[in-house]
Design an enzyme around this catalytic site. Structure first.
Site, PDB file in Angstrom:
ATOM      1  N   GLY A 141      -2.799   1.517 -37.748  1.00  8.68           N
ATOM      2  CA  GLY A 141      -3.173   2.881 -37.380  1.00  8.68           C
ATOM      3  C   GLY A 141      -4.580   2.927 -36.804  1.00  8.68           C
ATOM      4  O   GLY A 141      -5.037   1.995 -36.152  1.00  8.68           O
ATOM      5  N   GLY A 142      -5.278   4.031 -37.072  1.00 12.38           N
ATOM      6  CA  GLY A 142      -6.627   4.205 -36.530  1.00 12.38           C
ATOM      7  C   GLY A 142      -7.586   3.138 -37.011  1.00 12.38           C
ATOM      8  O   GLY A 142      -8.676   2.960 -36.444  1.00 12.38           O
TER       9      GLY A 142
HETATM   10  C1  HXC Z   1      -2.657   3.297 -50.082  1.00 10.78           C
HETATM   11  C2  HXC Z   1      -1.563   1.349 -49.625  1.00 10.78           C
HETATM   12  C3  HXC Z   1      -1.691   1.579 -48.230  1.00 10.78           C
HETATM   13  C4  HXC Z   1      -2.363   2.756 -47.814  1.00 10.78           C
HETATM   14  C5  HXC Z   1      -0.668  -0.281 -48.509  1.00 10.78           C
HETATM   15  N1  HXC Z   1      -0.926   0.198 -49.742  1.00 10.78           N
HETATM   16  N2  HXC Z   1      -1.138   0.559 -47.571  1.00 10.78           N
HETATM   17  N3  HXC Z   1      -2.043   2.211 -50.534  1.00 10.78           N
HETATM   18  N4  HXC Z   1      -2.824   3.606 -48.773  1.00 10.78           N
HETATM   19  N5  HXC Z   1      -2.536   3.034 -46.521  1.00 10.78           N
HETATM   20  C6  HXC Z   1      -0.593  -0.422 -51.017  1.00 10.78           C
HETATM   21  C7  HXC Z   1       0.904  -0.443 -51.278  1.00 10.78           C
HETATM   22  O1  HXC Z   1       1.320   0.778 -51.867  1.00 10.78           O
HETATM   23  C8  HXC Z   1       1.023  -1.607 -52.264  1.00 10.78           C
HETATM   24  O2  HXC Z   1       0.614  -1.161 -53.522  1.00 10.78           O
HETATM   25  C9  HXC Z   1      -0.035  -2.553 -51.762  1.00 10.78           C
HETATM   26  O3  HXC Z   1      -0.946  -1.778 -50.986  1.00 10.78           O
HETATM   27  C10 HXC Z   1       0.517  -3.658 -50.896  1.00 10.78           C
HETATM   28  O4  HXC Z   1       1.325  -3.057 -49.885  1.00 10.78           O
HETATM   29  P1  HXC Z   1       2.753  -3.645 -49.466  1.00 10.78           P
HETATM   30  O5  HXC Z   1       3.401  -2.615 -48.620  1.00 10.78           O
HETATM   31  O6  HXC Z   1       3.468  -4.131 -50.674  1.00 10.78           O
HETATM   32  O7  HXC Z   1       2.322  -4.907 -48.607  1.00 10.78           O
HETATM   33  P2  HXC Z   1       3.020  -5.529 -47.331  1.00 10.78           P
HETATM   34  O8  HXC Z   1       4.494  -5.651 -47.536  1.00 10.78           O
HETATM   35  O9  HXC Z   1       2.253  -6.768 -47.023  1.00 10.78           O
HETATM   36  O10 HXC Z   1       2.808  -4.474 -46.154  1.00 10.78           O
HETATM   37  C11 HXC Z   1       1.524  -4.181 -45.656  1.00 10.78           C
HETATM   38  C12 HXC Z   1       1.569  -2.948 -44.715  1.00 10.78           C
HETATM   39  C13 HXC Z   1       2.255  -1.786 -45.462  1.00 10.78           C
HETATM   40  C14 HXC Z   1       2.293  -3.321 -43.446  1.00 10.78           C
HETATM   41  C15 HXC Z   1       0.114  -2.638 -44.367  1.00 10.78           C
HETATM   42  O11 HXC Z   1       1.670  -1.647 -46.757  1.00 10.78           O
HETATM   43  C16 HXC Z   1       2.092  -0.492 -44.729  1.00 10.78           C
HETATM   44  O12 HXC Z   1       2.802  -0.249 -43.783  1.00 10.78           O
HETATM   45  N6  HXC Z   1       1.183   0.337 -45.227  1.00 10.78           N
HETATM   46  C17 HXC Z   1       0.959   1.633 -44.651  1.00 10.78           C
HETATM   47  C18 HXC Z   1       0.315   1.503 -43.310  1.00 10.78           C
HETATM   48  C19 HXC Z   1      -0.082   2.837 -42.786  1.00 10.78           C
HETATM   49  O13 HXC Z   1       0.772   3.543 -42.236  1.00 10.78           O
HETATM   50  N7  HXC Z   1      -1.319   3.213 -43.034  1.00 10.78           N
HETATM   51  C20 HXC Z   1      -1.848   4.476 -42.664  1.00 10.78           C
HETATM   52  C21 HXC Z   1      -2.128   4.354 -41.209  1.00 10.78           C
HETATM   53  S1  HXC Z   1      -2.859   5.798 -40.608  1.00 10.78           S
HETATM   54  P3  HXC Z   1       1.208  -1.791 -54.892  1.00 10.78           P
HETATM   55  O14 HXC Z   1       0.630  -0.937 -55.956  1.00 10.78           O
HETATM   56  O15 HXC Z   1       2.699  -1.718 -54.785  1.00 10.78           O
HETATM   57  O16 HXC Z   1       0.703  -3.202 -54.943  1.00 10.78           O
HETATM   58  C22 HXC Z   1      -4.423   5.381 -40.608  1.00 10.78           C
HETATM   59  C23 HXC Z   1      -5.299   6.423 -40.045  1.00 10.78           C
HETATM   60  C24 HXC Z   1      -6.683   5.915 -39.867  1.00 10.78           C
HETATM   61  O17 HXC Z   1      -4.839   4.376 -40.981  1.00 10.78           O
HETATM   62  C25 HXC Z   1      -7.366   6.985 -39.123  1.00 10.78           C
HETATM   63  C26 HXC Z   1      -8.672   6.564 -38.674  1.00 10.78           C
HETATM   64  C27 HXC Z   1      -9.100   7.539 -37.607  1.00 10.78           C
END
Ligand code: HXC
Length: 514
Positions: free
Chosen positions: A170-171
């Site tokens: 993401g961002g």
């Molecule tokens: C809180 C998160 C998290 C997040 C992962 N975790 N991303 N917790 N906020 N954004 C946590 C999971 O719940 C999990 O917790 C642990 O981290 C490991 O994640 P997994 O999914 O088990 O790992 P993996 O299979 O390796 O996958 C990694 C990943 C996936 C591809 C990054 O976690 C994912 O898609 N996360 C979300 C990505 C996302 O959409 N982020 C927001 C983007 S928007 P537990 O407790 O189970 O260990 C953004 C905006 C920024 O970032 C804006 C800036 C301007």
């Protein structure tokens, strides 16, 4: 003698420290290793000189009531040394909330960025994060904003380096994108704005993480990554090497190194460039015979390979090298090469690194795709970057230097301090055949044998104009030099220009065509 209460306090400190060092717990550390990744602290140990890492903020924690919540907020921050010089650093800990960025996580990163700025030392971020911490909602977005604002403010003041060793989703990709150099490693690095799921829903395209934003994609296609390594450890070693060429801040000079002879014998420079102007060669064969130790630390090696840019040394002094690469697209400048060259020149200029440009360029790449995608807008960046730069700028014209591409590539007109040409140089408005076709269009249209006439006229044009002496006669080339003297001339020129001062009119900032 320790009194009882102090002994107790020290024991308590030990426990807090152990809790902080445990990261997200044994299970998640195991998962981290199982996915081919090291822990945040192991990475810092590999990056820094042994035993120099000093951590700060190990006990930072969020506002949750959970007494067992992990300490450190998913990022390890502090400072250490690389080759004895101070650097500030942070390393995201994926085992804690997936290294996601919340308010306190961001505050820790911002603190080391602010310290780095005040101390005038580089900042290196190791990224391994799921992006904005979802539980924190908009606070997490504001927290990112704080980091991005610092990335922009520190740009051109201290070197900022990102190493992406995990997801950067993401961002979150925009902090690395705002820094000077981004490193990725095979298999572990994944950078994307929208993941495969969202991509499929939005466009129907079915891709894996690797195909969408893996290390190879960003080092070859998108240009987001400047360096790709086969593994985490080698990526971190490459960061250490990069820093040897850079000053700690924009008011310092790059550290000198012991001079080394170049690769090969000077005579070899007489045969590297083929006599036939249509024959390709690898411009690195020239660069290796000029640079200390024959070593060029290439930036963007796999992106826009029709241009070569990187750091090297001449008689121990750090230099930025820019060259056309006749082996790819005949060395033509296209959109990606323009971006690559312009950004590199601007980095060198910001950090007091002289730029040496080796020219063999037939022109800008023709074609509808290039025109429609904005070769005009992108090509203009090269002109702007060279014209704006006030560091010593030295050009060496090896062979072709045609038209607008000649002007763009550090010509004297655009501000090179010195322009040398090899005797093989052809400095002209365009290539001989194109020129003959235009100049003798009527004659060719009525010729009995147009092909033979074109060949004859092309040869005549080449003899008359495709040489370095017309440009020399006009002072656009400072001297025509024996290729074997190239390095000695550069050593001398760098010495003569060491204290160069060039003023620019005061302004808020220029408006480089982006
Ligand atoms: C809180 C998160 C998290 C997040 C992962 N975790 N991303 N917790 N906020 N954004 C946590 C999971 O719940 C999990 O917790 C642990 O981290 C490991 O994640 P997994 O999914 O088990 O790992 P993996 O299979 O390796 O996958 C990694 C990943 C996936 C591809 C990054 O976690 C994912 O898609 N996360 C979300 C990505 C996302 O959409 N982020 C927001 C983007 S928007 P537990 O407790 O189970 O260990 C953004 C905006 C920024 O970032 C804006 C800036 C301007």
């Amino acid at each position: 003698m320790l009194n009882e209460s102090m002994a107790e306090k020290l024991e308590q400190l030990k426990q807090w420290r152990a809790r902080s060092r445990a990261g997200g717990g044994e299970r998640r550390v195991k998962q981290q290793r199982a996915s081919g990744k090291q822990t945040a602290r192991e990475r810092l140990e590999q990056l820094l000189d042994p035993g120099t890492f000093v951590e700060i903020d190990p006990f930072v924690q969020g506002s949750s009531d959970d007494p067992e919540q992990p300490l450190g907020e998913g990022v390890v921050t502090g400072w250490g040394r690389i080759h004895g010089r101070p650097v500030y650093c942070f390393s995201q800990d994926f085992t804690i909330f997936g290294g996601s960025v919340g308010e306190l996580h961001s505050r820790k990163i911002c603190k080391v960025m602010d310290l780095a700025y005040k101390a005038g030392a580089p900042v290196i971020g190791i990224n391994d994060s799921g992006g904005a911490r979802i539980q924190e909602g908009v606070d997490a977005l504001g927290a990112y904003g704080e980091i991005f604002a610092r990335n922009a403010r520190l740009s051109g003041v201290i070197p900022q380096i990102s190493v992406v060793l995990g997801p950067s989703a993401g961002g979150a990709v925009y902090s690395p994108a705002l820094t000077d150099f981004t490193f990725v490693a095979d298999n572990v690095s994944k950078m994307f704005i929208t993941g495969p799921q969202v991509t499929k829903a939005a466009t129907g395209e079915d891709v894996t993480f690797e195909e969408l934003g893996g290390a190879v994609i960003h080092s070859t296609k998108s240009g987001v990554a400047h360096f790709r390594a086969a593994a985490e450890a080698s990526a971190l070693q490459m960061v250490r090497e990069l820093l040897t060429y850079l000053p700690s801040n924009n008011q310092a000079l790059p550290p000198p190194a012991d001079p080394l002879p170049p690769a090969g014998a000077p005579d070899e420079l007489l045969t590297v460039v083929p006599a036939d102007p249509n024959k390709a060669y690898d411009v690195r064969d020239v660069l290796h015979r000029v640079l200390d130790g024959g070593h060029l630390f290439e930036v963007h090696r796999e992106f826009a390979p029709n241009a070569v840019v990187g750091f090297g040394r001449i008689h121990g002094q750090s230099v930025g090298v820019v060259a056309n690469q006749p082996r790819v697209l005949a060395g033509c400048l296209d959109i990606d090469a323009s971006d690559k060259i312009a950004r590199f020149v601007r980095f060198c200029d910001a950090f007091n690194i002289p730029v040496i440009t080796f020219i063999d360029v037939p022109g800008f790449l023709p074609g509808v795709s290039q025109e429609h995608r904005g070769i005009i807008r992108h090509g203009a960046k090269i002109l702007y970057a060279y014209a704006e730069a006030t560091v010593p700028k030295i050009a060496v014209i090896l062979r072709k230097a045609y038209g607008g591409a000649y002007v763009a590539m550090s010509s004297r007109g655009i501000g090179a301090d010195l322009a040398y040409a090899w005797p093989t140089a052809e400095i002209a408005v365009m290539g001989p055949e194109g020129a003959a076709q235009i100049l003798y269009r009527n004659e060719l249209a009525h010729a009995d044998d147009p092909a033979a006439l074109l060949k004859q006229r092309t040869e005549e044009y080449r003899r008359r104009f495709a040489n370095p002496y017309i440009a020399s006669a006009r002072g656009m080339v400072d001297d025509v030099i024996d290729p074997r003297e190239t390095r000695a001339r550069l050593v001398d020129a760098l010495d003569m220009l060491a204290d160069k001062r060039e003023e620019r009119p005061p302004k808020k900032h220029g408006n480089i065509p982006l």
